[in-house]
Motif scaffolding. Structure first.
Motif, PDB file in Angstrom:
ATOM      1  N   GLU A 169       0.860  -1.110  -0.004  1.00  0.00           N
ATOM      2  CA  GLU A 169       0.010   0.008   0.013  1.00  0.00           C
ATOM      3  C   GLU A 169       0.888   1.139   0.042  1.00  0.00           C
ATOM      4  O   GLU A 169       0.618   2.186  -0.692  1.00  0.00           O
ATOM      5  CB  GLU A 169      -0.793  -0.020   1.286  1.00  0.00           C
ATOM      6  CG  GLU A 169      -2.003  -0.952   1.254  1.00  0.00           C
ATOM      7  CD  GLU A 169      -2.966  -0.825   2.265  1.00  0.00           C
ATOM      8  OE1 GLU A 169      -2.251  -0.939   3.506  1.00  0.00           O
ATOM      9  OE2 GLU A 169      -4.107  -0.109   2.264  1.00  0.00           O
ATOM     10  N   ALA A 213       3.771   1.636  -1.155  1.00  0.00           N
ATOM     11  CA  ALA A 213       4.456   1.755  -2.127  1.00  0.00           C
ATOM     12  C   ALA A 213       3.736   1.945  -3.427  1.00  0.00           C
ATOM     13  O   ALA A 213       4.029   2.163  -4.488  1.00  0.00           O
ATOM     14  CB  ALA A 213       5.181   0.374  -2.689  1.00  0.00           C
ATOM     15  N   GLY A 214       2.234   2.065  -3.315  1.00  0.00           N
ATOM     16  CA  GLY A 214       1.208   2.374  -4.145  1.00  0.00           C
ATOM     17  C   GLY A 214       0.764   1.368  -5.069  1.00  0.00           C
ATOM     18  O   GLY A 214       0.098   1.699  -6.076  1.00  0.00           O
ATOM     19  N   ASP A 245      -0.872  -2.807  -6.057  1.00  0.00           N
ATOM     20  CA  ASP A 245      -2.211  -3.282  -5.672  1.00  0.00           C
ATOM     21  C   ASP A 245      -2.266  -4.330  -4.461  1.00  0.00           C
ATOM     22  O   ASP A 245      -2.032  -5.379  -4.697  1.00  0.00           O
ATOM     23  CB  ASP A 245      -2.804  -3.497  -6.935  1.00  0.00           C
ATOM     24  CG  ASP A 245      -4.271  -4.118  -6.933  1.00  0.00           C
ATOM     25  OD1 ASP A 245      -4.837  -4.205  -5.856  1.00  0.00           O
ATOM     26  OD2 ASP A 245      -4.909  -4.229  -7.980  1.00  0.00           O
ATOM     27  N   SER A 288       3.721   4.839   6.869  1.00  0.00           N
ATOM     28  CA  SER A 288       3.749   5.757   6.035  1.00  0.00           C
ATOM     29  C   SER A 288       4.543   6.889   6.781  1.00  0.00           C
ATOM     30  O   SER A 288       4.977   7.673   5.848  1.00  0.00           O
ATOM     31  CB  SER A 288       2.305   6.137   6.011  1.00  0.00           C
ATOM     32  OG  SER A 288       1.525   5.025   5.622  1.00  0.00           O
ATOM     33  N   SER A 294       7.480   9.432   5.069  1.00  0.00           N
ATOM     34  CA  SER A 294       7.078  10.852   4.421  1.00  0.00           C
ATOM     35  C   SER A 294       8.351  11.729   4.822  1.00  0.00           C
ATOM     36  O   SER A 294       9.146  11.595   5.498  1.00  0.00           O
ATOM     37  CB  SER A 294       5.672  11.368   5.357  1.00  0.00           C
ATOM     38  OG  SER A 294       5.747  11.131   6.667  1.00  0.00           O
TER      39      SER A 294
END
Lengths: 234, 76
Positions: free
Chosen positions: B37, B39-40, B42, B72, B76
């Motif tokens: 998630e 890493a973007g 699916d 996350s 960031s």
């Protein structure tokens, strides 16, 4: 449910799955994760130092979880919360060390380790919040789920469905399934709290909940209620 | 639909309609799911059954949300 499907597999298939699911860790690990594993599997002072670093990492994760839940725990003081975070970090450190050989490098080591600290902290906080409270195992009044101010037709539709749900819970489920479904899904008892009181664990209790849900769904389907169309609109 | 309280109660009573994993399998795969998630990627396609389980199990969902927030924050 995927868990049940896996349990139904034969020995040969199971062994093949285990072989597939256990790749060589060293082939996939990032450098930082490799260093964690090597240090924690070392002996003497290097291992002691690595365990201290691991504990500090897990304490940070446990404090993160405590801070997220703090607004829901107004009766607990800062000292109590820090004690819980420390206990969670202690228990998570033991879990990580015990399960070190299970780490297969599917994620970074720190992400894998964090989940143990978050789990320990969350479980302890849920149990503390319910400490000394009697668990509601019977349905509250069904009128709690009824919307008010409906048109007569909608109110009648609601009454019929409520009655069917109530009857399904009463008739289609075993007493144990009924208690578990009502406590978890209707009365909001956390699964870890109920598991502790019933002397079982989260996974077994969720299997009971899943089976109860399937039976109730079948009961309502057989009586012509189009459940998915109801639920899709929530 | 005009019955929001009943619909919410029904959702909790009936759980997800889709196939789902159990709590142990969810815990086993949670770290991988969260990293996908972040890493973007699916995550649902890679690890089917977890998303449905989060819908049916508030405890596992909360722990997923916490791990996702923690990891996350580090990225960031």
């Amino acid at each position: 449910m995927q868990v049940a499907t896996r349990n139904e597999m034969g020995p040969a298939s199971r062994a093949a799955t285990v072989r597939r699911m256990k790749p060589l860790v060293s082939a996939t690990l990032d450098a930082e994760s490799r260093e964690w594993i090597a240090s924690l599997k070392a002996t003497g002072a290097p291992r002691d130092e690595a365990i201290a670093r691991l504990h500090a990492l897990l304490l940070r994760a446990a404090r993160f979880e405590v801070a997220r839940r703090r607004p829901t725990l107004p009766h607990l003081r800062g000292g109590d919360l820090d004690d819980i975070a420390n206990e969670a970090a202690d228990d998570a450190t033991m879990s990580v060390l015990r399960r070190l050989d299970d780490f297969r490098g599917a994620s970074r080591f720190t992400t894998w380790a964090y989940k143990f600290a978050l789990l320990e902290a969350a479980v302890k906080l849920r149990r503390r919040a319910w400490q000394g409270r009697e668990l509601p195992l019977e349905p509250e009044s069904w009128t709690l789920f009824a919307s008010s101010g409906l048109e007569p037709d909608a109110e009648a539709e609601q009454s019929v469905l409520l009655r069917a749900v109530e009857q399904g819970i009463e008739d289609a489920l075993t007493p144990h399934q009924r208690r578990v479904l009502v406590a978890l899904a209707l009365n909001g008892v956390p699964i870890d709290v109920l598991a502790e009181r019933l002397g079982t664990n989260r996974n077994a209790l969720y299997k009971t909940l899943h089976d109860a849900r399937q039976k109730l769904r079948r009961h309502l389907d057989e009586r012509g209620f189009s459940l998915d169309s109801w639920l899709e609109e929530t | 639909m005009e019955h929001p309280e009943l619909e919410q109660a029904l959702g909790r009573l009936l759980g997800p309609a889709e196939p789902e994993v159990g709590c142990d399998a969810c815990f086993e795969q949670l770290d991988r799911y969260v990293e996908l998630e972040v890493a973007g990627a699916d995550a649902d396609a890679a690890l089917p059954g977890l998303r449905a389980h989060f819908d049916g199990c508030p405890a596992c969902r909360e722990e997923h949300d916490s791990l996702l927030a923690l990891v996350s924050g580090e990225h960031s």
